[in-house]
Design an enzyme around this catalytic site. Structure first.
Site, PDB file in Angstrom:
ATOM      1  N   ASP A   1       0.843  -1.179   0.000  1.00 14.56           N
ATOM      2  CA  ASP A   1       0.000   0.000   0.000  1.00 14.56           C
ATOM      3  C   ASP A   1       0.881   1.233   0.000  1.00 14.56           C
ATOM      4  O   ASP A   1       1.251   1.756   1.043  1.00 14.56           O
ATOM      5  CB  ASP A   1      -0.901  -0.029   1.234  1.00 14.56           C
ATOM      6  CG  ASP A   1      -2.164   0.753   0.984  1.00 14.56           C
ATOM      7  OD1 ASP A   1      -2.381   1.171  -0.171  1.00 14.56           O
ATOM      8  OD2 ASP A   1      -2.921   0.953   1.939  1.00 14.56           O
TER       9      ASP A   1
ATOM     10  N   TYR B   1       9.651  -1.758  -3.586  1.00 12.32           N
ATOM     11  CA  TYR B   1       9.670  -3.129  -4.091  1.00 12.32           C
ATOM     12  C   TYR B   1       9.221  -3.059  -5.546  1.00 12.32           C
ATOM     13  O   TYR B   1       8.203  -2.429  -5.851  1.00 12.32           O
ATOM     14  CB  TYR B   1       8.708  -4.028  -3.299  1.00 12.32           C
ATOM     15  CG  TYR B   1       9.317  -4.635  -2.056  1.00 12.32           C
ATOM     16  CD1 TYR B   1      10.589  -5.216  -2.102  1.00 12.32           C
ATOM     17  CD2 TYR B   1       8.617  -4.652  -0.856  1.00 12.32           C
ATOM     18  CE1 TYR B   1      11.150  -5.776  -0.958  1.00 12.32           C
ATOM     19  CE2 TYR B   1       9.175  -5.211   0.293  1.00 12.32           C
ATOM     20  CZ  TYR B   1      10.440  -5.762   0.223  1.00 12.32           C
ATOM     21  OH  TYR B   1      10.989  -6.317   1.339  1.00 12.32           O
TER      22      TYR B   1
ATOM     23  N   CYS C   1     -20.366  20.914  32.454  1.00 18.14           N
ATOM     24  CA  CYS C   1     -19.247  20.805  31.522  1.00 18.14           C
ATOM     25  C   CYS C   1     -18.043  20.179  32.234  1.00 18.14           C
ATOM     26  O   CYS C   1     -17.677  20.612  33.330  1.00 18.14           O
ATOM     27  CB  CYS C   1     -18.884  22.194  31.009  1.00 18.14           C
ATOM     28  SG  CYS C   1     -17.355  22.215  30.072  1.00 18.14           S
TER      29      CYS C   1
ATOM     30  N   CYS D   1     -15.378  23.346  32.479  1.00 20.64           N
ATOM     31  CA  CYS D   1     -15.592  24.588  33.246  1.00 20.64           C
ATOM     32  C   CYS D   1     -16.751  24.486  34.231  1.00 20.64           C
ATOM     33  O   CYS D   1     -17.059  25.437  34.930  1.00 20.64           O
ATOM     34  CB  CYS D   1     -15.809  25.761  32.298  1.00 20.64           C
ATOM     35  SG  CYS D   1     -17.427  25.722  31.515  1.00 20.64           S
TER      36      CYS D   1
END
Ligand code: IVH
Length: 672
Positions: free
Chosen positions: A121, A227, A412, A415
């Site tokens: 690949d 290759y 949250c 905060c």
């Protein structure tokens, strides 16, 4: 030629030969016969001689692999024999049908012999040798025309600059795959991350990105390998009867051929090879995405011929999609720029073909419910191309009684402000706005990003540091940073601090559209920012626009108009803008009634361009007033097709949309 000259030449030639031999043993055979220090000595000796006598440097000297000065653009290379692609097969039945077709076409009943090869690949390359010297290397491009990447390919140690042995063909075009090992890929990404640069999505991209560098010195710094798996043109030599024998020739000439290539006596042998490679795959140091079977007899290959872009005599047997099985150990919530909460699964790290996955996005809570995902679940994760890995499904049969429900937090995680979820919206948000340091960091990252204010060097990690150190808490603070403050940050040298400082200053000169986009107003992406800038022309006009006049702008509906209005209504946003302008941010005035040359035209870009990236082309086109869209429709004015253009080009042809190639695009851009 004097006797001294002649002696010098011979000395240099001997050094070339010795270094080649060592290179060949080291890089191709993996079997060095000298120590690195001895090798370095020879190399230095050659370098010194060449420094003294630059007229004796030949282009194939081993010292010439270091890379040449940057190019402006790659030139085109027309392949003397097209570089073809392969048909794909996914099942055993596909392979048996392929074998059957070959028997029928050749009217042969006896088993067909195949060459079986790993399908690497990477990036296909054609190497042209004339009288044994490498004269040109080209990418596949569209199969007929590729790019000249000779300087770059010359930096790859496993590509011989001269072939070895006797009876070399006068002209030889070798085809092979350039690739990068999994290890080098990971290392490259770690280094990029440390420098706060963009990382590569997969080893293939890393190899392709490294080969397609205009500055071959960058290619030289990347650990690429090759290759070889076939040939194109050959002149001045009779080829052996079998493909496997051709590969043996290549290997004898010093070209690197995969040691995993095998010959199978029939289709069943091919399938056994596939199983063997599938087992080996994860342990290989480089990525393979399948195997390739090729009819071994060259005479039979010739009788079979081609259909469109693929040979009838070969097929790629691909491995299944890149999925893996793992466990969700924890789920955390990330806070985005607009406060959106994204559940992220922390996974038991798992290898998916060369890349370790330890996080996967769960998108949003609707998705979590739909897929019935719990903490502790066994899941299938998928990695696909450049996208963030995701959880495909839960293996419910393996669910233990210990699994925990994923709960949307009430506050949250950063905060502690309240979380709100608006009716009908899948996304939950932190209400902390810029009080929330996560949102602040994201807002600053967005502001500094390439397509916004383009402050190079102000990447994720630095933003994190600046916010955490309390040096930057609003966008305008970026412009009041002092050199001393930045230089004092951890991992920040004086030089980088100086560079950052210059970049910040440079960013003050911008465009109205970029500035608008960088403010991070919800739903105002690049395209909308451009439309707004063009329509309102001044910040003053935009800031005081009514909801109706906002909606008069193309692409602005009631929701977007609302977001814009709210943004400018907030006193702290107006104050931030005032400070930014006071810091010196400015842009050229947009003339009233000014009509740009490509106004009203819509372009779609597809494939790879050689002279610039697609983003750069987009920017150039937009500067001329064109709109650049992501998909082709009957409204598209032009499709610009670069190399390896795919489905968008097909669609353009189907709809009868005008297609431009790169030279035609360059002409448009240069004329205006
Ligand atoms: S043969 C006419 N052999 O796969 C035959 N290709 O999907 C053309 N590839 O463009 C190719 N390993 O870049 C061949 N052993 C192998 C290969 C191989 C990788 C790549 C190559 C080609 C693509 C086609």
């Amino acid at each position: 030629m004097t006797i001294a000259d002649d002696k010098l030449r011979r000395e240099i030639e001997t050094l070339h030969q010795q270094i080649y031999d060592h290179n060949y043993r080291y890089y191709v055979l993996d079997d060095p016969s000298v120590t690195d220090a001895d090798y370095d000595k020879l190399f230095q000796q050659l370098k010194k001689l060449e420094e003294k006598h630059p007229e004796l440097i030949s282009p194939d000297s081993p010292t010439q692999r270091v890379g040449a000065p940057p190019l402006k653009i790659f030139s085109n290379v027309t392949h003397s024999i097209p570089m073809l692609s392969l048909d794909n097969a996914f099942t055993e039945e596909d392979i048996l049908a392929f074998d059957q077709r070959i028997h029928e076409r050749l009217h042969i009943e006896a088993p067909i012999e195949y060459s079986c090869e790993p399908k690497l690949d990477g990036l296909a390359i054609s190497l042209r040798y004339e009288n044994g010297s490498l004269v040109q290397a080209a990418t596949r491009g569209d199969g007929s025309v590729g790019e000249d990447v000779t300087d770059n390919i010359k930096t790859i140690r496993t590509v011989p600059l001269t072939l070895q042995g006797r009876n070399l063909p006068a002209v030889l075009e070798v085809r092979g795959e350039v690739f990068i090992s999994k290890k080098s890929f990971n290392l490259l990404n770690e280094q990029a991350e440390a420098r706060q640069e963009k990382t590569f999505a997969n080893p293939r991209n890393a190899a392709a990105g490294s080969v397609r560098q205009l500055d071959s010195r960058i290619t030289a710094s990347r650990p690429l390998a090759i290759y070889c798996y076939g040939i194109g043109l050959v002149e001045g030599m009779k080829l052996p009867a079998k493909h496997s024998e051709v590969l043996a020739c290549l290997s004898n000439w010093g070209l690197r051929v995969s040691p995993l290539i095998a010959v199978a006596q029939d289709a069943a042998g091919c399938l056994a090879y596939y199983q063997q490679m599938a087992k080996k795959r994860d342990a290989l140091p480089y990525e393979i995405d399948g195997v390739v079977y090729k009819v071994n007899s060259l005479a039979e290959q010739e009788r079979l011929g081609f259909v469109s872009r693929a040979p009838r005599w070969a097929i790629a047997h691909k491995f299944p999609a890149e999925e893996a099985h793992t466990i969700i150990e924890e789920v955390e919530f990330q806070v985005g720029r607009t406060g959106a909460l994204t559940p992220v699964a922390r996974l038991k790290p798992v290898h998916v073909h060369g890349v370790t996955i330890s996080n996967a996005t769960l998108h949003n809570m609707d998705e979590v419910r739909r897929k019935d995902i719990h903490i502790g679940d066994h899941v299938i994760v998928r990695r696909a191309g450049d996208v963030i890995p995701e959880v495909v499904s839960v293996i419910t049969a393996k669910r233990s009684s210990q699994v925990r429900k994923i709960k949307l937090p009430k506050h949250c995680p950063v905060c502690h402000s309240a979380i709100e979820q608006i009716e009908g919206e899948a996304v939950a948000r932190c209400t902390g706005k810029l009080f929330c340091s996560a949102q602040r960091k994201e807002a600053i990252r967005h502001f500094a990003s390439r397509r916004a204010m383009n402050i190079e060097g102000l990447g994720d990690k630095l933003v994190e540091q600046l916010v955490d150190a309390g040096l930057v808490s609003s966008l305008a603070d970026i412009y009041s940073l002092t050199l001393e403050q930045t230089a004092n940050l951890e991992r920040m040298g004086e030089k980088s601090a100086q560079n950052l400082f210059e970049e910040i200053n440079k960013s003050k000169k911008t465009t109205f559209a970029r500035f608008l986009y960088s403010l991070g107003i919800r739903e105002v992406g690049e395209a909308t920012a451009k439309q707004l800038a063009l329509h309102f022309k001044t910040l003053q006009a935009l800031q005081t626009a009514s909801i109706e006049s906002l909606q008069a702008v193309e692409d602005v509906g009631p929701v977007v108009a609302m977001h814009i209005l709210h943004f400018f209504q907030e006193a702290h946003n107006r104050e931030m803008i005032r400070k930014l302008l006071q810091a010196g941010i400015h842009w050229p005035k947009i003339e009233a009634g000014h009509q740009l040359p490509l106004q009203g035209k819509t372009f779609v870009l597809t494939g790879t361009l050689s002279a610039m990236t697609r983003d750069e082309a987009k920017e150039h086109l937009e500067k001329l007033g064109a709109k650049v869209a992501g998909s082709v429709s009957s409204k598209t004015s032009y499709v610009v097709a670069g190399v390896e253009a795919g489905s968008k080009l097909d669609k353009a042809n189907k709809l009868g949309v005008a297609v431009l190639d790169e030279p035609a695009l360059m002409k448009i851009l240069s004329k205006r």
